[in-house]
Write a protein that holds these residues in place. Structure first.
Motif, mmCIF file in Angstrom:
data_model
loop_
_atom_site.group_PDB
_atom_site.id
_atom_site.type_symbol
_atom_site.label_atom_id
_atom_site.label_comp_id
_atom_site.label_asym_id
_atom_site.label_seq_id
_atom_site.Cartn_x
_atom_site.Cartn_y
_atom_site.Cartn_z
ATOM 1 N N MET A 54 0.940 -1.275 -0.196
ATOM 2 C CA MET A 54 0.130 0.064 -0.019
ATOM 3 C C MET A 54 0.749 1.174 0.068
ATOM 4 S SD MET A 54 -3.400 -0.309 2.025
ATOM 5 C CE MET A 54 -4.162 1.147 1.325
ATOM 6 N N PHE A 55 1.897 1.203 0.503
ATOM 7 C CA PHE A 55 2.845 2.514 0.620
ATOM 8 C C PHE A 55 4.133 2.255 -0.191
ATOM 9 C CE2 PHE A 55 0.294 2.140 4.698
ATOM 10 C CZ PHE A 55 -0.340 3.341 4.597
ATOM 11 N N SER A 56 4.093 1.336 -0.821
ATOM 12 C CA SER A 56 5.248 0.957 -1.857
ATOM 13 C C SER A 56 6.011 2.362 -2.605
ATOM 14 C CB SER A 56 5.239 -0.065 -3.081
ATOM 15 O OG SER A 56 4.095 0.340 -3.711
ATOM 16 N N LYS A 57 4.962 3.170 -2.936
ATOM 17 C CA LYS A 57 5.399 4.405 -3.645
ATOM 18 C C LYS A 57 6.245 5.272 -2.848
ATOM 19 C CE LYS A 57 2.350 6.327 -6.310
ATOM 20 N NZ LYS A 57 1.219 7.087 -6.843
ATOM 21 N N GLU A 58 5.780 5.597 -1.621
ATOM 22 C CA GLU A 58 6.491 6.248 -0.580
ATOM 23 C C GLU A 58 7.805 5.565 -0.234
ATOM 24 O OE1 GLU A 58 2.670 7.738 -1.389
ATOM 25 O OE2 GLU A 58 3.169 5.749 -0.467
ATOM 26 N N ILE A 59 7.564 4.289 -0.053
ATOM 27 C CA ILE A 59 8.872 3.705 0.384
ATOM 28 C C ILE A 59 10.061 3.633 -0.461
ATOM 29 C CG2 ILE A 59 9.957 1.278 0.950
ATOM 30 C CD1 ILE A 59 6.942 0.638 2.110
ATOM 31 N N THR A 163 -8.785 -17.729 3.907
ATOM 32 C CA THR A 163 -7.483 -17.209 3.518
ATOM 33 C C THR A 163 -7.389 -16.740 2.314
ATOM 34 O OG1 THR A 163 -6.391 -18.700 5.498
ATOM 35 C CG2 THR A 163 -4.853 -17.511 3.734
ATOM 36 N N ALA A 164 -7.829 -17.575 1.361
ATOM 37 C CA ALA A 164 -7.868 -17.138 0.149
ATOM 38 C C ALA A 164 -8.540 -15.916 -0.469
ATOM 39 C CB ALA A 164 -8.384 -18.262 -0.806
ATOM 40 N N ILE A 165 -9.968 -15.875 0.343
ATOM 41 C CA ILE A 165 -10.608 -14.550 0.189
ATOM 42 C C ILE A 165 -10.013 -13.248 0.625
ATOM 43 C CG2 ILE A 165 -12.826 -13.352 0.652
ATOM 44 C CD1 ILE A 165 -14.074 -16.189 0.648
ATOM 45 N N THR A 166 -9.432 -13.663 1.888
ATOM 46 C CA THR A 166 -8.489 -12.379 2.485
ATOM 47 C C THR A 166 -7.457 -12.003 1.823
ATOM 48 O OG1 THR A 166 -9.339 -13.409 4.801
ATOM 49 C CG2 THR A 166 -7.313 -11.621 4.728
ATOM 50 N N CYS A 167 -6.777 -12.984 1.197
ATOM 51 C CA CYS A 167 -5.503 -12.603 0.377
ATOM 52 C C CYS A 167 -5.809 -11.982 -0.875
ATOM 53 C CB CYS A 167 -4.762 -13.809 -0.192
ATOM 54 S SG CYS A 167 -3.110 -13.645 -0.672
ATOM 55 N N VAL A 168 -6.824 -12.324 -1.333
ATOM 56 C CA VAL A 168 -7.284 -11.606 -2.869
ATOM 57 C C VAL A 168 -7.800 -10.434 -2.522
ATOM 58 C CG1 VAL A 168 -9.091 -11.781 -4.628
ATOM 59 C CG2 VAL A 168 -8.016 -13.902 -3.924
ATOM 60 N N LEU A 169 -8.653 -9.999 -1.478
ATOM 61 C CA LEU A 169 -9.243 -8.720 -1.149
ATOM 62 C C LEU A 169 -7.926 -7.854 -0.711
ATOM 63 C CD1 LEU A 169 -12.416 -9.642 0.776
ATOM 64 C CD2 LEU A 169 -12.400 -8.472 -1.475
ATOM 65 N N TYR A 171 -4.939 -7.979 -1.828
ATOM 66 C CA TYR A 171 -4.283 -7.868 -3.016
ATOM 67 C C TYR A 171 -4.932 -6.594 -3.860
ATOM 68 C CZ TYR A 171 -2.260 -8.350 -7.653
ATOM 69 O OH TYR A 171 -1.663 -8.324 -8.776
ATOM 70 N N PHE A 172 -6.080 -6.873 -4.017
ATOM 71 C CA PHE A 172 -6.820 -5.648 -4.928
ATOM 72 C C PHE A 172 -6.859 -4.217 -4.097
ATOM 73 C CE2 PHE A 172 -7.926 -9.584 -7.343
ATOM 74 C CZ PHE A 172 -7.842 -9.031 -8.536
ATOM 75 N N VAL A 173 -7.064 -4.675 -3.060
ATOM 76 C CA VAL A 173 -7.310 -3.151 -2.207
ATOM 77 C C VAL A 173 -5.808 -2.534 -2.399
ATOM 78 C CG1 VAL A 173 -7.346 -1.957 0.192
ATOM 79 C CG2 VAL A 173 -9.103 -3.863 -0.559
ATOM 80 N N ALA A 174 -4.606 -3.189 -2.129
ATOM 81 C CA ALA A 174 -3.482 -2.798 -2.483
ATOM 82 C C ALA A 174 -3.197 -1.971 -3.675
ATOM 83 C CB ALA A 174 -2.264 -3.677 -2.050
ATOM 84 N N MET A 175 -3.640 -2.956 -4.703
ATOM 85 C CA MET A 175 -3.645 -2.267 -6.024
ATOM 86 C C MET A 175 -4.491 -1.403 -6.533
ATOM 87 S SD MET A 175 -4.318 -4.679 -9.552
ATOM 88 C CE MET A 175 -5.976 -4.669 -9.319
ATOM 89 N N MET A 176 -5.368 -1.152 -5.916
ATOM 90 C CA MET A 176 -6.501 0.045 -6.376
ATOM 91 C C MET A 176 -6.092 1.230 -5.562
ATOM 92 S SD MET A 176 -8.173 -1.404 -8.793
ATOM 93 C CE MET A 176 -9.395 -0.031 -9.004
ATOM 94 N N SER A 177 -5.426 1.214 -4.289
ATOM 95 C CA SER A 177 -5.338 2.420 -3.625
ATOM 96 C C SER A 177 -3.900 2.983 -4.009
ATOM 97 C CB SER A 177 -5.366 2.012 -2.082
ATOM 98 O OG SER A 177 -4.139 0.898 -1.929
ATOM 99 N N LEU A 178 -3.120 2.657 -4.744
ATOM 100 C CA LEU A 178 -1.893 2.905 -4.982
ATOM 101 C C LEU A 178 -1.861 4.530 -5.467
ATOM 102 C CD1 LEU A 178 0.747 0.414 -6.655
ATOM 103 C CD2 LEU A 178 0.758 1.691 -4.078
ATOM 104 N N GLU A 179 -2.819 5.015 -6.304
ATOM 105 C CA GLU A 179 -3.002 6.248 -6.882
ATOM 106 C C GLU A 179 -3.704 7.196 -6.091
ATOM 107 O OE1 GLU A 179 -0.804 6.823 -9.169
ATOM 108 O OE2 GLU A 179 -0.288 4.777 -9.378
ATOM 109 N N ILE A 180 -4.203 6.813 -4.884
ATOM 110 C CA ILE A 180 -5.078 7.716 -4.125
ATOM 111 C C ILE A 180 -3.912 8.317 -3.061
ATOM 112 C CG2 ILE A 180 -7.088 6.469 -4.430
ATOM 113 C CD1 ILE A 180 -6.634 5.519 -1.467
ATOM 114 N N PRO A 181 -4.247 9.651 -2.352
ATOM 115 C CA PRO A 181 -3.432 10.318 -1.745
ATOM 116 C C PRO A 181 -2.973 9.462 -0.292
ATOM 117 C CG PRO A 181 -5.242 11.769 -2.287
ATOM 118 C CD PRO A 181 -5.671 10.436 -2.787
#
Length: 224
Positions: A54-59, A163-169, A171-181
Motif C-alpha cells: 500500500m505504501f510502496s510508492k513512498e517507500i 485465507t484465499a478470500i482475505t488474500c485476494v481482497l 491484493y486488490f485493495v493494495a492495487m487499487m489504492s496506489l494512486e490515491i493520496p
C-alpha cells in the motif's frame, strides 16, 4: 530487498515447522495445530505484504533515487508471491507425510511451466510489470496444485477458503489504492486492518493466550 527480507522470515518458519510437523502428524489434534499455524503465518505475512504494498510508492521514493522510482509497481506482486510460497510450504507437508514427493515436483513444474509460458507471451509487450505478475501467477498455480494433492493424501482443514478470500481482497485493495493520496491510504489501511482483526479474531486470541503462557513461564522461572 523487501522480498528477500520476507523470504528470510519464511525460511526461518519453514525450518522450525518441519520438525514440528513430522513430530505431530499422528497426534489426534494435529489438524487443529496445523490450522492455527497456517493461519497465523498467513495472516502475519499478508499483513506485512499488504502494508508494504500500500505504501510502496513512498517507500521506494524514500529509499532510492528517481531512476528506480517506477519499481514500486512490482513490489505488490513480488511480496504476495512470497506469501503464496509460504502457504505452499505449509500445506504441502501432506505430500511429504506420505512420501509422495513426486507430486511436489509436479506442482513446481506446472507452476514453472505456466510462468515461463506467460513470460514469453507478456514480457515482450509489458516488460517488468508482466514479469512480476507472471511470477505471482506461477506461485499461485504451485499452491493450488500442492494443496490439491496434499488434501488427497493427508486431509487437513487449513481454512483455505477464508485465507484465499482475505488474500485476494488485500491484493486488490493494495492495487487499487496506489494512486490515491497517502492520507486516504492510511485511513483505508486502518479500516482493512480492523476488518482483518475481525476475520482472524480466533487466531489472535490463540496468539494472545500463547504469549501469556510464555510470559507466565518466564515469571515463574525467575521466581524460582
Amino acid at each position: 530487498r523487501f522480498v528477500n527480507l520476507l523470504n528470510v522470515v519464511i525460511n526461518g518458519i519453514a525450518t522450525a515447522y518441519t520438525t514440528f510437523a513430522f513430530k505431530s502428524k499422528d497426534d489426534g489434534d494435529a489438524s487443529v495445530k496445523y490450522y492455527y499455524i497456517f493461519n497465523i503465518v498467513s495472516a502475519l505475512l499478508m499483513l506485512i505484504s499488504f502494508t508494504i504494498s500500500m505504501f510502496s510508492k513512498e517507500i521506494v521514493a524514500i529509499m532510492t533515487d528517481h531512476a528506480y522510482y517506477s519499481s514500486y509497481v512490482i513490489i505488490r506482486d513480488m511480496m504476495f508471491g512470497q506469501v503464496l510460497y509460504a502457504m505452499t510450504t505449509i500445506v504441502s507437508y501432506g505430500i511429504m507425510f506420505k512420501k509422495k514427493s513426486i507430486y511436489s515436483l509436479i506442482s513446481v513444474s506446472v507452476g514453472a511451466a505456466i510462468n515461463l509460458l506467460l513470460n514469453m507471451i507478456f514480457i515482450p509487450r509489458y516488460g517488468l510489470n508482466a514479469a512480476a505478475m507472471t511470477t505471482l501467477i506461477g506461485y499461485l498455480i504451485n499452491l493450488m496444485v500442492s494443496y490439491y494433492f496434499s488434501e488427497k493424501f493427508y486431509p487437513c482443514n487449513y481454512g483455505m477458503k477464508k485465507t484465499a478470500i482475505t488474500c485476494v481482497l488485500a491484493y486488490f485493495v493494495a492495487m487499487m489504492s496506489l494512486e490515491i493520496p497517502v492520507t486516504f491510504r492510511i485511513g483505508l489501511w486502518v479500516v482493512c486492518v480492523i476488518v482483518g482483526i475481525i476475520i482472524y479474531i480466533d487466531i489472535i486470541r490463540i496468539m494472545i493466550q500463547f504469549i501469556k503462557n510464555i510470559w507466565i513461564k518466564v515469571i515463574s522461572n525467575e521466581k524460582k
